[in-house]
Design a protein around this motif. Structure first.
Motif, PDB file in Angstrom:
ATOM      1  N   HIS A  15       0.872  -1.413  -0.070  1.00 56.44           N
ATOM      2  CA  HIS A  15      -0.073   0.081  -0.011  1.00 56.44           C
ATOM      3  C   HIS A  15       1.236   1.112   0.219  1.00 56.44           C
ATOM      4  O   HIS A  15       0.512   2.580  -0.326  1.00 56.44           O
ATOM      5  CB  HIS A  15      -1.017  -0.046   0.891  1.00 56.44           C
ATOM      6  CG  HIS A  15      -1.994  -1.219   0.995  1.00 56.44           C
ATOM      7  ND1 HIS A  15      -2.687  -1.749  -0.050  1.00 56.44           N
ATOM      8  CD2 HIS A  15      -1.778  -2.140   2.010  1.00 56.44           C
ATOM      9  CE1 HIS A  15      -3.584  -2.404   0.886  1.00 56.44           C
ATOM     10  NE2 HIS A  15      -2.864  -2.749   1.500  1.00 56.44           N
ATOM     11  N   LYS A  19       1.045   5.617  -7.217  1.00 56.12           N
ATOM     12  CA  LYS A  19       0.021   4.881  -8.203  1.00 56.12           C
ATOM     13  C   LYS A  19      -0.586   5.565  -8.824  1.00 56.12           C
ATOM     14  O   LYS A  19      -1.059   6.660  -8.789  1.00 56.12           O
ATOM     15  CB  LYS A  19      -1.687   5.360  -6.717  1.00 56.12           C
ATOM     16  CG  LYS A  19      -1.166   4.633  -5.622  1.00 56.12           C
ATOM     17  CD  LYS A  19      -1.464   3.150  -4.831  1.00 56.12           C
ATOM     18  CE  LYS A  19      -0.692   2.025  -4.048  1.00 56.12           C
ATOM     19  NZ  LYS A  19      -0.401   1.103  -3.688  1.00 56.12           N
ATOM     20  N   ARG A  20      -0.203   4.912 -10.087  1.00 57.52           N
ATOM     21  CA  ARG A  20      -0.186   5.224 -11.084  1.00 57.52           C
ATOM     22  C   ARG A  20      -1.283   4.617 -12.198  1.00 57.52           C
ATOM     23  O   ARG A  20      -1.846   3.711 -11.918  1.00 57.52           O
ATOM     24  CB  ARG A  20       0.838   4.802 -11.915  1.00 57.52           C
ATOM     25  CG  ARG A  20       2.499   5.933 -12.102  1.00 57.52           C
ATOM     26  CD  ARG A  20       3.242   5.122 -12.479  1.00 57.52           C
ATOM     27  NE  ARG A  20       3.041   5.183 -13.971  1.00 57.52           N
ATOM     28  CZ  ARG A  20       4.111   6.618 -14.379  1.00 57.52           C
ATOM     29  NH1 ARG A  20       4.238   7.214 -14.159  1.00 57.52           N
ATOM     30  NH2 ARG A  20       3.514   6.263 -16.262  1.00 57.52           N
ATOM     31  N   GLN A 117       5.651   3.258  -9.415  1.00 58.77           N
ATOM     32  CA  GLN A 117       5.577   2.703  -8.832  1.00 58.77           C
ATOM     33  C   GLN A 117       5.820   1.055  -8.438  1.00 58.77           C
ATOM     34  O   GLN A 117       6.036   0.782  -9.198  1.00 58.77           O
ATOM     35  CB  GLN A 117       3.580   1.814  -9.292  1.00 58.77           C
ATOM     36  CG  GLN A 117       2.612   1.894  -8.510  1.00 58.77           C
ATOM     37  CD  GLN A 117       1.251   1.634  -8.896  1.00 58.77           C
ATOM     38  OE1 GLN A 117       0.827   2.293  -9.882  1.00 58.77           O
ATOM     39  NE2 GLN A 117       0.353   0.099  -8.175  1.00 58.77           N
TER      40      GLN A 117
END
Length: 334
Positions: A15, A19-20, A117
């Motif tokens: 997590h 984030k892509r 990411q």
């Protein structure tokens, strides 16, 4: 309850990181699924850091996390690529929660900064080893090769050389430096800055490029061997920091700048007709590239060193990094 591979991945890596939108499936599946930009090439690089070779037990784990990604992004920068995705293979001798927390934080910080990411990897038990594979993208046919230098091209480096090498000598108690320089050289050693923006600016401009991971002489030598050419360097033009020049005498400062690895600056060659364009494309950068010499005909990797017009020779005891000729803990590499 004993820790297993999946709980470690879930807590420290699943997590985290940027984030892509082009990652369709990431950590948690048997493989990652990404969506490359149409009409773009993928650039894929891999680098490994091993305890006792690239860092020791005193190295902050946050810096190990940072550096494991940075050295790969530096390779992408040398190709002119935009970083996108990384995968991690982590081998641990035992589970150390504090170490993992700091390591994953360092990895997350640099990935987030460069919008890169973490999409998968593996964890195993064994000697502490970190392997990163990084993927980047660039428009089709624009990757910067190592082999494109021609006689008459100018030779540039992106920033000061030798600071990481000095930092290593300080950590090994081989030299000492003043307090105001200490933090700078330790930061250069443990938290290198990949020249990502510069690398992308050099697409279509530079004739060849490499990152300085093994030392300028070794890495520039690779460019010259690929081109079947020689290099003539004017050492008084080498960008040297005050930390280096105020700690060492001139000859030792030059020698360290030429041979120490881990600077992760870019060394590139540039045709005469592209010099003005390069100046324009890099005018927004905080650190501007510096011209240090020129490519010459003949030779296969030969490098001529001159200092204020006089021939200059490297003193005994200095050599660039080579994995299989060094037995002591050294810093490096791409």
């Amino acid at each position: 309850m004993p820790r297993d591979e999946f709980s470690l991945i879930n807590e420290y890596f699943a997590h985290r990181s940027a984030k892509r939108g082009d990652v369709a499936m990431g950590i948690g599946d048997d493989g990652a699924v990404v969506r490359p930009i149409p009409e773009h090439d993928l650039v894929i690089v891999t680098d490994t850091l091993v305890e006792g070779v690239h860092f020791d037990k005193t190295t902050p784990p946050r810096s190990v996390g940072h550096k494991s990604v940075a050295v790969n992004l530096s390779d992408l920068a040398a190709m002119g690529a935009q970083p996108c995705w990384v995968s991690l293979a982590l081998t641990l001798p035992q589970i150390d929660e504090d170490w993992l927390k700091e390591f994953s934080s360092g990895l997350d910080e640099i990935c987030s900064y460069y919008d890169c990411q973490l999409i998968g990897g593996d964890t195993t038990k064994g000697p502490l080893t970190i392997t990163i594979t990084a993927h980047g993208q660039l428009p089709e046919g624009t990757a910067i090769p190592r082999s494109g230098a021609k006689a008459g091209d100018w030779i540039y480096v992106s920033g000061s050389l030798g600071d990481a090498g000095l930092g290593l000598q300080v950590t090994q108690d081989k030299v000492s430096t003043t307090g105001r320089h200490l933090q700078q050289v330790i930061e250069r050693l443990h938290y290198p800055t990949p020249r990502v923006a510069l690398g992308q600016s050099l697409r279509g401009v530079a004739s060849s490029c490499i990152d300085v991971s093994d030392g300028l002489l070794a890495d520039l030598g690779h460019l010259m061997k690929e081109a079947g050419a020689a290099a003539q360097l004017e050492l008084e033009k080498l960008p040297l920091s005050l930390a280096l020049t105020e700690t060492l005498n001139v000859d030792d400062a030059l020698a360290l700048a030429l041979t120490a690895g881990d600077d992760y600056e870019l060394c590139f060659t540039l045709p005469e007709e592209h010099r003005g364009r390069m100046e324009t494309l890099t005018s927004h950068l905080k650190t501007r590239p510096v011209c240090i010499g020129r490519v010459a005909n003949g030779g296969h990797g030969d490098i001529q060193l001159r200092y204020h017009g006089d021939e200059w020779s490297l003193a005994d005891g200095y050599q660039s990094f080579n994995h299989f000729s060094h037995s002591d803990m050294s810093q490096e590499e791409s």
